[in-house]
Write an enzyme that holds these catalytic residues in place. Structure first.
Site, PDB file in Angstrom:
ATOM      1  N   HIS A 291      45.266   8.570 -67.832  1.00  0.00           N
ATOM      2  CA  HIS A 291      46.148   7.788 -66.964  1.00  0.00           C
ATOM      3  C   HIS A 291      45.650   6.340 -66.943  1.00  0.00           C
ATOM      4  O   HIS A 291      46.442   5.417 -67.081  1.00  0.00           O
ATOM      5  CB  HIS A 291      46.157   8.400 -65.569  1.00  0.00           C
ATOM      6  CG  HIS A 291      47.147   7.780 -64.641  1.00  0.00           C
ATOM      7  ND1 HIS A 291      48.496   7.719 -64.926  1.00  0.00           N
ATOM      8  CD2 HIS A 291      46.994   7.180 -63.420  1.00  0.00           C
ATOM      9  CE1 HIS A 291      49.129   7.119 -63.928  1.00  0.00           C
ATOM     10  NE2 HIS A 291      48.244   6.768 -63.009  1.00  0.00           N
TER      11      HIS A 291
ATOM     12  N   HIS B 109      51.531  -0.544 -67.162  1.00  0.00           N
ATOM     13  CA  HIS B 109      51.867   0.739 -66.549  1.00  0.00           C
ATOM     14  C   HIS B 109      53.378   0.848 -66.407  1.00  0.00           C
ATOM     15  O   HIS B 109      53.986   0.143 -65.601  1.00  0.00           O
ATOM     16  CB  HIS B 109      51.180   0.842 -65.193  1.00  0.00           C
ATOM     17  CG  HIS B 109      51.263   2.196 -64.569  1.00  0.00           C
ATOM     18  ND1 HIS B 109      51.995   3.230 -65.109  1.00  0.00           N
ATOM     19  CD2 HIS B 109      50.689   2.701 -63.439  1.00  0.00           C
ATOM     20  CE1 HIS B 109      51.884   4.296 -64.335  1.00  0.00           C
ATOM     21  NE2 HIS B 109      51.092   3.998 -63.329  1.00  0.00           N
TER      22      HIS B 109
ATOM     23  N   PHE C 183      51.707   8.133 -57.233  1.00  0.00           N
ATOM     24  CA  PHE C 183      51.610   7.940 -55.788  1.00  0.00           C
ATOM     25  C   PHE C 183      52.135   9.192 -55.083  1.00  0.00           C
ATOM     26  O   PHE C 183      53.118   9.798 -55.498  1.00  0.00           O
ATOM     27  CB  PHE C 183      52.446   6.733 -55.346  1.00  0.00           C
ATOM     28  CG  PHE C 183      51.789   5.395 -55.592  1.00  0.00           C
ATOM     29  CD1 PHE C 183      50.530   5.287 -56.154  1.00  0.00           C
ATOM     30  CD2 PHE C 183      52.445   4.222 -55.249  1.00  0.00           C
ATOM     31  CE1 PHE C 183      49.932   4.047 -56.370  1.00  0.00           C
ATOM     32  CE2 PHE C 183      51.868   2.976 -55.454  1.00  0.00           C
ATOM     33  CZ  PHE C 183      50.616   2.892 -56.015  1.00  0.00           C
TER      34      PHE C 183
ATOM     35  N   GLU D 269      39.111   9.405 -62.425  1.00  0.00           N
ATOM     36  CA  GLU D 269      39.558  10.117 -63.623  1.00  0.00           C
ATOM     37  C   GLU D 269      38.394  10.385 -64.571  1.00  0.00           C
ATOM     38  O   GLU D 269      38.288  11.478 -65.142  1.00  0.00           O
ATOM     39  CB  GLU D 269      40.654   9.339 -64.341  1.00  0.00           C
ATOM     40  CG  GLU D 269      41.263  10.127 -65.488  1.00  0.00           C
ATOM     41  CD  GLU D 269      42.491   9.485 -66.101  1.00  0.00           C
ATOM     42  OE1 GLU D 269      43.188  10.159 -66.888  1.00  0.00           O
ATOM     43  OE2 GLU D 269      42.763   8.304 -65.800  1.00  0.00           O
TER      44      GLU D 269
ATOM     45  N   CYS E 107      54.575   7.995 -60.892  1.00  0.00           N
ATOM     46  CA  CYS E 107      54.060   7.775 -62.249  1.00  0.00           C
ATOM     47  C   CYS E 107      53.856   9.068 -63.028  1.00  0.00           C
ATOM     48  O   CYS E 107      53.539   9.027 -64.219  1.00  0.00           O
ATOM     49  CB  CYS E 107      52.749   7.003 -62.176  1.00  0.00           C
ATOM     50  SG  CYS E 107      52.902   5.488 -61.204  1.00  0.00           S
TER      51      CYS E 107
ATOM     52  N   LYS F 276      47.624   2.083 -71.766  1.00  0.00           N
ATOM     53  CA  LYS F 276      48.116   1.127 -70.767  1.00  0.00           C
ATOM     54  C   LYS F 276      47.429  -0.229 -70.918  1.00  0.00           C
ATOM     55  O   LYS F 276      47.943  -1.235 -70.413  1.00  0.00           O
ATOM     56  CB  LYS F 276      47.881   1.661 -69.351  1.00  0.00           C
ATOM     57  CG  LYS F 276      48.807   2.779 -68.919  1.00  0.00           C
ATOM     58  CD  LYS F 276      48.591   3.127 -67.451  1.00  0.00           C
ATOM     59  CE  LYS F 276      49.501   4.259 -66.985  1.00  0.00           C
ATOM     60  NZ  LYS F 276      49.070   5.576 -67.507  1.00  0.00           N
TER      61      LYS F 276
END
Length: 411
Positions: free
Chosen positions: A297, A334, A397, A308, A156, A329
């Site tokens: 994010h 996403h 990831f 975050e 991502c 998002k």
């Protein structure tokens, strides 16, 4: 000097920005395949996309959906930037994209054909269709750009790493301009099944898809998978001025870091997120208080949103409470490898227009005790304010983190 977007909110930049500011959701029931037996049955799909409207039908058939997004978005981008690629400048134009998974649908389709009919049923275009580098490769074929042609794959964080790579190539003087950003098209049976098996996707809002992506809300239960493209034209300043290009904003700095922690989970204390923001600020030669807006994010996962938010407080201190923070998002889902590009575009437009798109789907009082709601998450409604500089985060990831800072351009 140019922007283009094909996310779940619309097939062009103008529609996308208008719907972002209106707080509209692009998330709905999965229609690209039969998801009846899936725990998660919602996605951010690109609607009414007809590649053949922009690409000759024969060539379109030889592309995976992610490559079709890339080629169409590149055409839109060059129209917006006004850059004409010809024999005189072709070697000075790079194409550097972030792509997370590549042609997953192509793999699924031809694996089934192989099992059903044997190797003779596999298309000679299988490999050229599925490999991630065919995104920038096909853009070059269609546009004639002959500069560095690269794909970055860091889950991502792919798109921001792509933007950062393009930034570096320009700073090093190797090229004057680059088509960059990210594309992804993994709303497929295997893609959704894989993320569902990880318990990463939202499954509680199948009957109310528009409410499924709810970053920082106490009732969030996972991210919503999405697809699409976002491209940016990066250009060295004097090159842009010489051709009379319009300038949206200045790319001030980029950052990268690694959690070195877990295959899929972010560090619970947000250490990698903290480091990547600090790295971007250092690269931009800016102080935390110079930032007005963070496009986070913010995937709507129980652990990720908490870490975050903590990282933001650690980096920005008291200034964190003066920031606007939002997760687009909540409206797009996403977009995996394309997420950072679409969110960088939202950050550029926030800087240019002095307005911050919202984080939708927060229900009043539906809070998480691990999140400080004194932070301004720009819940549910866009907010006008001066945005001199914006920061955008992406975390992938594997612990890959990438961050970009854009600011107002001044002569």
């Amino acid at each position: 000097t140019g922007l283009s977007a094909i996310p779940p909110l619309g097939n062009d930049l103008e529609t996308t920005w208008k719907r972002l500011l209106a707080g509209e959701s692009g998330i709905g029931p999965i229609t690209l395949f039969d998801a009846t037996d899936y725990d998660s049955r919602v996605a951010g799909e690109v609607k009414d996309f007809v590649a053949e409207d922009f690409i000759p039908a024969k060539q379109a058939r030889r592309m995976d959906r992610f490559t079709q997004f890339a080629v169409v978005a590149a055409q839109q981008l060059l129209k917006d930037s006004g850059l004409v690629i010809n024999d005189d400048n072709a070697y000075d134009v790079g194409v550097i994209l972030g792509i997370g998974l590549g042609g997953l649908k192509t793999i699924e389709t031809y694996h089934a054909k192989l099992l059903q009919g044997g190797p003779g049923k596999v298309s000679p275009f299988l490999i050229p269709m599925l490999i991630s580098n065919m995104g920038p490769g096909q853009i070059a074929i269609f546009t004639g750009a002959k500069g560095p042609n690269i794909v970055t794959t860091t889950a991502c964080a792919s798109a921001i790493h792509g933007i950062g790579t393009a930034f570096s190539e320009i700073l090093l003087g190797r090229i004057s301009t680059a088509i960059t950003g990210g594309v992804e098209a993994t709303v497929t049976p295997l893609g959704v099944a894989g993320f569902t098996a990880l318990k990463a996707l939202s499954s509680h809002y199948n009957d109310e898809p528009a409410k499924a992506s709810r970053p920082f809300d106490g009732a969030r239960d996972g991210f919503v998978i999405g697809e699409g493209a976002g491209l940016l034209q990066l250009e060295e300043l004097e090159h842009a001025k010489a051709r009379g290009a319009k300038i949206y904003a200045e790319l001030a700095g980029v950052g990268a870091s690694a959690d070195a922690h877990h295959l899929t989970a972010s560090h619970p204390e947000g250490l990698g997120a903290k480091l990547v923001m600090l790295n971007a600020l250092e690269d931009a030669e800016m102080k935390p208080e110079d930032i007005d807006y963070i496009n986070v994010h913010g995937t709507s996962t129980p652990v990720g949103d908490v870490s975050e938010a903590k990282a933001i407080k650690d980096v920005f201190g008291e200034h964190a409470y003066k920031l606007n923070i939002s997760s687009t998002k909540s409206m797009t889902g996403h977009l995996l490898g394309a997420a950072g590009a679409v969110e960088a575009i939202a950050s550029v437009l926030a800087v240019k227009n002095d307005i911050v798109p919202p984080t939708i789907n927060h229900a009043e009082g539906d809070n998480d005790e691990n999140i400080d709601y004194e932070l301004n998450f720009t819940f549910n409604k866009a907010q006008k304010r001066t945005v001199n500089a914006a920061l955008s985060n992406t975390f992938g990831f594997g612990g890959h983190n990438a961050c970009v800072i854009v600011k107002k351009y001044a002569e």
